[in-house]
Design an enzyme around this catalytic site. Structure first.
Site, mmCIF file in Angstrom:
data_model
loop_
_atom_site.group_PDB
_atom_site.id
_atom_site.type_symbol
_atom_site.label_atom_id
_atom_site.label_comp_id
_atom_site.label_asym_id
_atom_site.label_seq_id
_atom_site.Cartn_x
_atom_site.Cartn_y
_atom_site.Cartn_z
ATOM 1 C CB SER A 160 -0.962 -0.032 1.185
ATOM 2 O OG SER A 160 -1.943 0.962 1.075
ATOM 3 C CB ALA A 161 1.390 4.056 2.371
ATOM 4 C CG ASP A 219 -7.039 -2.168 -4.109
ATOM 5 O OD1 ASP A 219 -7.616 -1.099 -3.835
ATOM 6 O OD2 ASP A 219 -5.837 -2.371 -3.850
ATOM 7 C CG HIS A 234 -6.051 -1.664 -0.254
ATOM 8 N ND1 HIS A 234 -5.223 -1.473 -1.350
ATOM 9 C CD2 HIS A 234 -5.437 -1.046 0.786
ATOM 10 C CE1 HIS A 234 -4.174 -0.753 -0.984
ATOM 11 N NE2 HIS A 234 -4.278 -0.495 0.305
#
Length: 362
Positions: free
Chosen positions: A197-198, A300, A330
Protein backbone atom coordinates in the site's frame (compact mmCIF):
# COMPACT_ATOMS: atom_id res chain seq x y z
CA UNK A 1 10.51 23.08 -22.68
CA UNK A 2 10.92 20.39 -25.34
CA UNK A 3 11.26 17.73 -22.64
CA UNK A 4 8.13 19.01 -20.87
CA UNK A 5 6.12 18.84 -24.11
CA UNK A 6 7.46 15.33 -24.79
CA UNK A 7 6.47 14.20 -21.31
CA UNK A 8 2.94 15.54 -21.74
CA UNK A 9 2.65 13.82 -25.12
CA UNK A 10 3.93 10.54 -23.65
CA UNK A 11 1.36 10.72 -20.87
CA UNK A 12 -1.41 11.32 -23.39
CA UNK A 13 -0.35 8.26 -25.37
CA UNK A 14 -0.03 6.24 -22.19
CA UNK A 15 -3.57 7.08 -21.11
CA UNK A 16 -4.90 6.23 -24.58
CA UNK A 17 -3.15 2.87 -24.71
CA UNK A 18 -3.78 1.63 -21.18
CA UNK A 19 -7.45 0.91 -21.67
CA UNK A 20 -8.49 2.34 -18.28
CA UNK A 21 -10.85 5.23 -18.84
CA UNK A 22 -10.14 8.37 -16.84
CA UNK A 23 -13.20 10.48 -16.14
CA UNK A 24 -13.28 14.16 -17.03
CA UNK A 25 -14.44 15.35 -13.64
CA UNK A 26 -12.66 15.06 -10.32
CA UNK A 27 -15.74 14.15 -8.32
CA UNK A 28 -17.89 12.61 -11.05
CA UNK A 29 -20.19 9.81 -9.89
CA UNK A 30 -18.85 9.83 -6.33
CA UNK A 31 -21.36 10.04 -3.47
CA UNK A 32 -20.84 12.82 -0.96
CA UNK A 33 -19.74 12.14 2.60
CA UNK A 34 -18.85 14.39 5.50
CA UNK A 35 -15.36 14.79 6.88
CA UNK A 36 -16.61 13.42 10.18
CA UNK A 37 -17.64 10.20 8.46
CA UNK A 38 -14.11 9.82 7.09
CA UNK A 39 -12.58 10.58 10.50
CA UNK A 40 -14.82 7.96 12.10
CA UNK A 41 -13.86 5.30 9.54
CA UNK A 42 -10.17 5.95 10.14
CA UNK A 43 -10.46 6.21 13.91
CA UNK A 44 -8.75 9.61 13.99
CA UNK A 45 -9.44 13.03 15.45
CA UNK A 46 -7.84 16.21 14.05
CA UNK A 47 -6.17 18.50 16.57
CA UNK A 48 -5.93 22.32 16.39
CA UNK A 49 -2.16 22.16 15.75
CA UNK A 50 -2.64 20.04 12.62
CA UNK A 51 -1.69 16.74 14.24
CA UNK A 52 -3.97 13.74 14.65
CA UNK A 53 -5.12 11.72 17.61
CA UNK A 54 -5.09 8.12 16.40
CA UNK A 55 -7.36 5.69 18.18
CA UNK A 56 -5.35 2.65 17.22
CA UNK A 57 -7.64 -0.36 16.87
CA UNK A 58 -4.97 -2.86 15.81
CA UNK A 59 -2.57 -3.72 18.64
CA UNK A 60 1.18 -3.20 18.57
CA UNK A 61 3.62 -5.83 19.75
CA UNK A 62 7.16 -5.85 21.05
CA UNK A 63 10.05 -7.38 19.16
CA UNK A 64 11.05 -10.93 20.06
CA UNK A 65 14.87 -10.98 20.13
CA UNK A 66 15.13 -14.30 21.97
CA UNK A 67 13.79 -17.80 21.54
CA UNK A 68 10.61 -18.20 23.58
CA UNK A 69 10.81 -21.66 25.18
CA UNK A 70 7.05 -22.01 25.60
CA UNK A 71 6.14 -20.93 22.07
CA UNK A 72 5.14 -23.51 19.48
CA UNK A 73 4.57 -20.97 16.69
CA UNK A 74 7.70 -18.80 16.76
CA UNK A 75 9.39 -18.81 13.35
CA UNK A 76 11.65 -15.73 13.48
CA UNK A 77 13.53 -13.47 15.85
CA UNK A 78 13.25 -9.69 15.81
CA UNK A 79 14.79 -6.67 17.47
CA UNK A 80 14.50 -2.89 17.23
CA UNK A 81 17.57 -0.83 16.33
CA UNK A 82 17.82 2.97 15.94
CA UNK A 83 17.81 4.40 12.42
CA UNK A 84 17.92 8.19 12.66
CA UNK A 85 18.08 9.78 16.14
CA UNK A 86 16.99 13.17 14.77
CA UNK A 87 13.77 11.83 13.26
CA UNK A 88 13.32 9.17 15.97
CA UNK A 89 12.92 6.41 13.41
CA UNK A 90 14.02 2.83 13.87
CA UNK A 91 14.24 -0.51 12.11
CA UNK A 92 12.65 -3.70 13.34
CA UNK A 93 15.06 -6.34 12.14
CA UNK A 94 14.00 -9.95 11.56
CA UNK A 95 15.96 -13.13 11.00
CA UNK A 96 14.78 -16.75 10.61
CA UNK A 97 14.65 -18.74 13.81
CA UNK A 98 16.78 -21.48 12.27
CA UNK A 99 18.76 -20.00 9.35
CA UNK A 100 20.73 -22.28 7.08
CA UNK A 101 24.31 -22.47 8.27
CA UNK A 102 27.13 -21.19 6.06
CA UNK A 103 24.71 -19.64 3.58
CA UNK A 104 24.05 -15.94 3.02
CA UNK A 105 20.48 -14.74 2.41
CA UNK A 106 18.88 -11.60 0.92
CA UNK A 107 18.14 -8.41 2.82
CA UNK A 108 14.61 -7.11 2.31
CA UNK A 109 13.88 -3.50 3.27
CA UNK A 110 10.16 -3.36 4.06
CA UNK A 111 7.79 -0.36 4.20
CA UNK A 112 4.44 -1.08 5.84
CA UNK A 113 0.98 0.05 4.77
CA UNK A 114 -1.35 2.56 6.37
CA UNK A 115 -1.82 5.23 3.67
CA UNK A 116 1.08 7.25 5.15
CA UNK A 117 -1.16 8.22 8.07
CA UNK A 118 -1.68 5.10 10.17
CA UNK A 119 0.13 2.19 11.79
CA UNK A 120 3.69 1.28 12.64
CA UNK A 121 6.37 -1.31 12.14
CA UNK A 122 5.20 -2.52 15.56
CA UNK A 123 1.59 -3.08 14.43
CA UNK A 124 0.88 -6.78 14.90
CA UNK A 125 -0.33 -7.47 11.34
CA UNK A 126 2.88 -6.11 9.83
CA UNK A 127 5.02 -7.73 12.51
CA UNK A 128 3.57 -11.14 11.65
CA UNK A 129 3.89 -10.41 7.92
CA UNK A 130 7.63 -9.84 8.38
CA UNK A 131 7.99 -12.93 10.55
CA UNK A 132 6.54 -15.01 7.73
CA UNK A 133 8.70 -13.40 5.04
CA UNK A 134 11.88 -13.87 7.05
CA UNK A 135 11.15 -17.52 7.80
CA UNK A 136 9.73 -18.60 4.45
CA UNK A 137 12.05 -16.96 1.94
CA UNK A 138 14.39 -17.05 4.01
CA UNK A 139 15.64 -13.47 4.38
CA UNK A 140 16.70 -10.84 6.84
CA UNK A 141 13.93 -8.22 6.89
CA UNK A 142 14.45 -4.60 7.89
CA UNK A 143 11.01 -3.13 8.59
CA UNK A 144 11.17 0.67 8.66
CA UNK A 145 9.38 2.73 11.28
CA UNK A 146 8.87 5.78 9.07
CA UNK A 147 7.28 9.07 10.06
CA UNK A 148 3.56 9.54 9.51
CA UNK A 149 1.54 12.36 7.99
CA UNK A 150 0.14 14.93 8.53
CA UNK A 151 2.70 15.61 11.27
CA UNK A 152 5.36 14.69 8.72
CA UNK A 153 4.06 15.10 5.20
CA UNK A 154 5.63 13.53 2.17
CA UNK A 155 8.48 13.27 1.32
CA UNK A 156 9.26 12.45 4.98
CA UNK A 157 8.46 8.75 4.50
CA UNK A 158 10.67 8.67 1.40
CA UNK A 159 13.49 10.29 3.36
CA UNK A 160 13.14 7.60 6.01
CA UNK A 161 13.17 4.87 3.37
CA UNK A 162 16.39 6.34 2.01
CA UNK A 163 17.83 6.39 5.53
CA UNK A 164 17.15 2.65 5.66
CA UNK A 165 18.89 2.07 2.32
CA UNK A 166 21.91 4.07 3.49
CA UNK A 167 21.84 2.17 6.78
CA UNK A 168 22.11 -1.06 4.77
CA UNK A 169 25.09 0.36 2.91
CA UNK A 170 26.75 1.39 6.18
CA UNK A 171 26.24 -2.13 7.50
CA UNK A 172 28.00 -3.51 4.44
CA UNK A 173 30.87 -1.04 4.71
CA UNK A 174 31.60 -1.27 8.42
CA UNK A 175 32.32 -5.00 8.37
CA UNK A 176 33.17 -6.11 11.90
CA UNK A 177 31.25 -3.14 13.28
CA UNK A 178 27.98 -4.19 11.69
CA UNK A 179 25.05 -5.74 13.49
CA UNK A 180 25.75 -9.38 14.37
CA UNK A 181 22.65 -10.69 12.57
CA UNK A 182 23.53 -8.71 9.47
CA UNK A 183 27.17 -9.77 9.48
CA UNK A 184 26.30 -13.43 9.93
CA UNK A 185 23.51 -13.75 7.38
CA UNK A 186 23.20 -11.01 4.74
CA UNK A 187 24.39 -11.10 1.15
CA UNK A 188 24.61 -7.38 0.38
CA UNK A 189 24.48 -8.00 -3.35
CA UNK A 190 20.96 -9.37 -2.85
CA UNK A 191 18.94 -6.41 -1.55
CA UNK A 192 15.24 -6.01 -2.35
CA UNK A 193 12.76 -3.23 -1.58
CA UNK A 194 9.28 -4.38 -0.54
CA UNK A 195 6.25 -2.27 0.28
CA UNK A 196 2.53 -2.76 0.80
CA UNK A 197 0.00 0.00 0.00
CA UNK A 198 1.66 3.27 1.09
CA UNK A 199 4.84 1.27 1.51
CA UNK A 200 4.62 0.27 -2.16
CA UNK A 201 4.42 3.93 -3.10
CA UNK A 202 7.45 4.66 -0.89
CA UNK A 203 9.39 1.79 -2.46
CA UNK A 204 8.82 3.27 -5.92
CA UNK A 205 10.07 6.70 -4.95
CA UNK A 206 12.97 5.37 -2.88
CA UNK A 207 14.11 3.18 -5.77
CA UNK A 208 14.14 6.20 -8.08
CA UNK A 209 16.07 8.27 -5.55
CA UNK A 210 18.58 5.48 -5.00
CA UNK A 211 19.57 5.62 -8.67
CA UNK A 212 21.33 8.93 -7.95
CA UNK A 213 23.62 7.39 -5.33
CA UNK A 214 26.64 5.13 -5.27
CA UNK A 215 25.37 2.38 -2.99
CA UNK A 216 28.30 0.03 -3.46
CA UNK A 217 28.82 -2.56 -2.08
CA UNK A 218 25.06 -3.15 -1.73
CA UNK A 219 23.01 -3.84 -4.85
CA UNK A 220 19.26 -3.38 -5.09
CA UNK A 221 18.19 -6.27 -7.29
CA UNK A 222 14.45 -5.71 -7.36
CA UNK A 223 11.43 -3.94 -5.95
CA UNK A 224 8.10 -5.47 -4.91
CA UNK A 225 4.98 -3.32 -4.82
CA UNK A 226 2.02 -5.02 -3.18
CA UNK A 227 -1.18 -3.06 -3.96
CA UNK A 228 0.77 0.22 -4.03
CA UNK A 229 -1.05 3.35 -2.93
CA UNK A 230 -1.30 5.78 -5.85
CA UNK A 231 -3.95 8.21 -7.02
CA UNK A 232 -4.74 11.14 -9.25
CA UNK A 233 -7.14 14.02 -9.71
CA UNK A 234 -9.32 12.30 -12.31
CA UNK A 235 -11.07 9.10 -11.37
CA UNK A 236 -10.34 5.71 -12.88
CA UNK A 237 -13.07 3.21 -13.67
CA UNK A 238 -12.11 1.03 -10.69
CA UNK A 239 -12.26 4.02 -8.33
CA UNK A 240 -15.75 4.92 -9.53
CA UNK A 241 -16.99 1.35 -9.53
CA UNK A 242 -15.65 0.74 -6.02
CA UNK A 243 -16.15 4.23 -4.60
CA UNK A 244 -18.02 2.80 -1.59
CA UNK A 245 -15.49 0.00 -1.05
CA UNK A 246 -15.53 -1.40 2.48
CA UNK A 247 -11.73 -1.24 2.84
CA UNK A 248 -10.67 1.97 1.11
CA UNK A 249 -13.70 4.05 0.08
CA UNK A 250 -13.00 7.01 -2.14
CA UNK A 251 -14.02 9.73 0.33
CA UNK A 252 -11.63 8.27 2.91
CA UNK A 253 -8.89 7.91 0.32
CA UNK A 254 -9.23 11.59 -0.66
CA UNK A 255 -8.89 12.70 2.96
CA UNK A 256 -5.79 10.58 3.44
CA UNK A 257 -4.12 12.25 0.46
CA UNK A 258 -4.89 15.72 1.88
CA UNK A 259 -3.01 14.64 5.00
CA UNK A 260 -0.11 13.03 3.14
CA UNK A 261 0.77 15.37 0.28
CA UNK A 262 2.67 18.63 0.66
CA UNK A 263 0.36 21.48 1.56
CA UNK A 264 -1.51 22.98 -1.40
CA UNK A 265 -0.62 19.99 -3.62
CA UNK A 266 -3.37 18.07 -5.41
CA UNK A 267 -3.52 14.39 -6.27
CA UNK A 268 -1.66 14.90 -9.53
CA UNK A 269 1.48 15.65 -7.56
CA UNK A 270 4.13 13.07 -8.49
CA UNK A 271 4.10 11.68 -4.95
CA UNK A 272 0.52 10.55 -5.59
CA UNK A 273 0.37 10.12 -9.37
CA UNK A 274 3.50 8.36 -10.66
CA UNK A 275 2.62 9.13 -14.28
CA UNK A 276 3.22 12.84 -13.64
CA UNK A 277 6.90 12.66 -14.47
CA UNK A 278 9.21 15.56 -15.20
CA UNK A 279 9.34 17.28 -11.80
CA UNK A 280 11.91 15.18 -9.97
CA UNK A 281 12.25 12.14 -12.22
CA UNK A 282 12.87 11.97 -15.94
CA UNK A 283 12.29 9.06 -18.27
CA UNK A 284 15.98 8.23 -18.35
CA UNK A 285 15.90 7.49 -14.64
CA UNK A 286 12.75 5.39 -14.86
CA UNK A 287 14.40 3.26 -17.55
CA UNK A 288 17.14 2.36 -15.05
CA UNK A 289 14.84 0.92 -12.40
CA UNK A 290 15.54 -2.67 -11.32
CA UNK A 291 13.20 -5.57 -11.93
CA UNK A 292 9.70 -5.00 -10.52
CA UNK A 293 6.96 -7.19 -9.12
CA UNK A 294 3.49 -5.63 -9.05
CA UNK A 295 0.64 -7.36 -7.25
CA UNK A 296 -2.96 -6.16 -7.32
CA UNK A 297 -6.53 -7.34 -6.91
CA UNK A 298 -9.50 -6.49 -9.12
CA UNK A 299 -11.62 -5.80 -6.04
CA UNK A 300 -9.30 -2.98 -4.96
CA UNK A 301 -10.27 0.56 -6.06
CA UNK A 302 -6.57 1.25 -6.72
CA UNK A 303 -6.15 -1.59 -9.22
CA UNK A 304 -6.46 0.55 -12.36
CA UNK A 305 -3.68 2.82 -11.09
CA UNK A 306 -1.47 -0.21 -10.62
CA UNK A 307 -2.20 -1.56 -14.09
CA UNK A 308 -1.47 1.85 -15.60
CA UNK A 309 1.89 2.00 -13.84
CA UNK A 310 2.78 -1.49 -15.09
CA UNK A 311 2.07 -0.41 -18.68
CA UNK A 312 4.09 2.77 -18.17
CA UNK A 313 7.10 0.95 -16.74
CA UNK A 314 7.03 -1.71 -19.44
CA UNK A 315 6.83 0.99 -22.13
CA UNK A 316 10.06 2.39 -20.70
CA UNK A 317 11.94 -0.90 -20.73
CA UNK A 318 11.50 -1.92 -17.09
CA UNK A 319 11.04 -5.65 -16.59
CA UNK A 320 7.80 -6.16 -14.66
CA UNK A 321 6.27 -9.32 -13.24
CA UNK A 322 2.61 -8.43 -12.73
CA UNK A 323 0.06 -10.46 -10.79
CA UNK A 324 -3.54 -9.27 -10.84
CA UNK A 325 -6.07 -11.49 -9.12
CA UNK A 326 -9.80 -11.62 -9.70
CA UNK A 327 -11.86 -10.37 -6.78
CA UNK A 328 -9.96 -9.72 -3.57
CA UNK A 329 -9.68 -6.40 -1.79
CA UNK A 330 -7.11 -3.95 -0.47
CA UNK A 331 -4.97 -5.58 2.21
CA UNK A 332 -6.46 -9.03 1.62
CA UNK A 333 -3.27 -10.78 2.73
CA UNK A 334 -3.68 -9.34 6.23
CA UNK A 335 -6.95 -11.15 6.88
CA UNK A 336 -6.99 -14.13 4.49
CA UNK A 337 -4.37 -16.81 5.14
CA UNK A 338 -4.76 -18.37 1.69
CA UNK A 339 -4.22 -15.03 -0.04
CA UNK A 340 -1.29 -14.35 2.27
CA UNK A 341 0.43 -17.62 1.40
CA UNK A 342 -0.13 -17.03 -2.32
CA UNK A 343 1.54 -13.63 -1.91
CA UNK A 344 4.48 -15.09 0.05
CA UNK A 345 5.00 -17.72 -2.63
CA UNK A 346 4.82 -15.16 -5.45
CA UNK A 347 7.31 -12.84 -3.76
CA UNK A 348 9.65 -15.70 -2.98
CA UNK A 349 9.51 -16.86 -6.60
CA UNK A 350 10.19 -13.32 -7.81
CA UNK A 351 13.26 -12.99 -5.62
CA UNK A 352 14.64 -16.40 -6.56
CA UNK A 353 14.02 -15.85 -10.29
CA UNK A 354 15.65 -12.42 -10.11
CA UNK A 355 18.76 -13.82 -8.47
CA UNK A 356 18.84 -16.75 -10.90
CA UNK A 357 18.67 -14.32 -13.81
CA UNK A 358 21.52 -12.33 -12.28
CA UNK A 359 23.73 -15.40 -12.01
CA UNK A 360 22.98 -16.51 -15.57
CA UNK A 361 24.04 -13.10 -16.89
CA UNK A 362 27.23 -12.90 -14.88
Amino acid sequence: MAMAIYNIFLLFLCFCQLGHKITASDEQKTPSHTLQEAYDVLGIKPNPDGSLTREIRIPMVNATPNVEPTSTTQIALSKDIPLNPFTKTFIRLYKPLNPTKNSKIPLIIYLHGGDFVLFSAKTVIFHEFCNQISAQFPAVVASVEYRLAPEHRLPAAYDDAMDAIMWARSQAVCGNGSDAWIKQLVDFSHVFLLGSSAGGNAVYHAALRALDLNLSPIKIRGMIMNQPYFGGVHRTESEIKLSEDAYIPLYVNDLLWTFSLPKNANRDHEFCNPLMIGRSYDLGKIKRLPRVMMKGDDGDPLVDREKMLVKFLEANGVEVVSIFNEGGHHGIELSNTTAAQELYDAMKNFIHSTLKFKHINH
